[in-house]
Motif scaffolding. Structure first.
Motif, PDB file in Angstrom:
ATOM      1  N   UNK B  69       0.832  -1.204   0.000  1.00 11.94           N
ATOM      2  CA  UNK B  69       0.000   0.000   0.000  1.00 11.94           C
ATOM      3  C   UNK B  69       0.866   1.253   0.000  1.00 11.94           C
ATOM      4  N   UNK B  70       1.861   1.240   0.844  1.00 11.26           N
ATOM      5  CA  UNK B  70       2.742   2.391   0.925  1.00 11.26           C
ATOM      6  C   UNK B  70       3.483   2.612  -0.391  1.00 11.26           C
ATOM      7  N   UNK B  71       4.007   1.557  -0.945  1.00  9.66           N
ATOM      8  CA  UNK B  71       4.776   1.686  -2.181  1.00  9.66           C
ATOM      9  C   UNK B  71       3.874   2.042  -3.355  1.00  9.66           C
ATOM     10  N   UNK B  72       2.637   1.645  -3.275  1.00  9.53           N
ATOM     11  CA  UNK B  72       1.713   2.049  -4.333  1.00  9.53           C
ATOM     12  C   UNK B  72       1.443   3.549  -4.235  1.00  9.53           C
ATOM     13  N   UNK B  73       1.318   4.020  -3.005  1.00  5.17           N
ATOM     14  CA  UNK B  73       1.109   5.454  -2.808  1.00  5.17           C
ATOM     15  C   UNK B  73       2.299   6.248  -3.331  1.00  5.17           C
ATOM     16  N   UNK B  74       3.451   5.668  -3.289  1.00  2.00           N
ATOM     17  CA  UNK B  74       4.647   6.338  -3.781  1.00  2.00           C
ATOM     18  C   UNK B  74       4.829   6.155  -5.281  1.00  2.00           C
TER      19      UNK B  74
END
Lengths: 107, 107
Positions: B69-74
């Motif tokens: 999720x975090x890496x998708x946000x990035x």
DNA sequence: GGCTATTTGTACGTATGTATC
DNA sequence: GGATACATACGTACAAATAGC
């Protein structure tokens, strides 16, 4: 509050209890395995689809899928994509109760 | 005892250590981000599902989901329900660290 | 043969509860 | 108490295979 479910013919009857502490998946998996072991399900017979059974039991399809997967690994069930899941022929034959009963269970 | 994992092709190799003091999520997230930044993962390429990766790494699926999720946000990853997570098309080609820095830490 | 509905299998995303440090 | 990590369960979405018409 336990969940009880019985098909028209009582081929597969099981009782699940959310408040029992034991995970639903464990309860359901054991109930299903015992139904096959006891011969209440005939070898090669179709069993309910994951969607239908989940809906009837009031549990998520994911749980049913997980249990079917596990029981297939144990040889109790047989499935392939696009087709109904069936009771594994290997296991039910060796179960004494099966031939004696000739239970009919459909879907 | 560190956890090491390498895919068939060593596109993603990482090392986690529970006793290191640094949270597993931080270690895992950084390792995954660096793999993309370093170009070891190709843009648009499928990466392991959260379930598989969690099982292979011996960590909970929730952690993997959080990191994805975090890496998708990035912008490093791209995912949508029902389909595999893939390396974000924008990122794997040109440089990385900028967007990562601009993002606030969630949760 | 073709079309459609069904089913399995897979995958993501989320929520809640629990344990531990 | 809060942060971290895990376990369980659910909802949804999509692809491929199959079955039936």
């Amino acid at each position: 509050m336990p969940i009880e479910w019985t098909d028209s013919d009582p081929e597969l009857s099981l009782r699940l209890d959310r408040a029992f502490g034991e995970p639903l998946r464990v309860q359901f998996e054991r109930a299903l395995r015992q139904s096959i072991q006891a011969g209440r399900l005939e070898a090669g017979e179709r069993i309910s689809s994951t969607r239908r059974l989940a809906a009837e039991l009031g549990i998520s399809r994911g749980l049913v899928v997980d249990c079917y997967t596990q029981l297939e690994a144990e040889g109790y069930l047989s499935s392939r994509p696009g087709s109904a899941t069936r009771v594994g022929v290997g296991h039910a034959e060796h179960m004494p109760a099966v031939e004696a009963r000739a239970t009919t269970i459909r879907d």
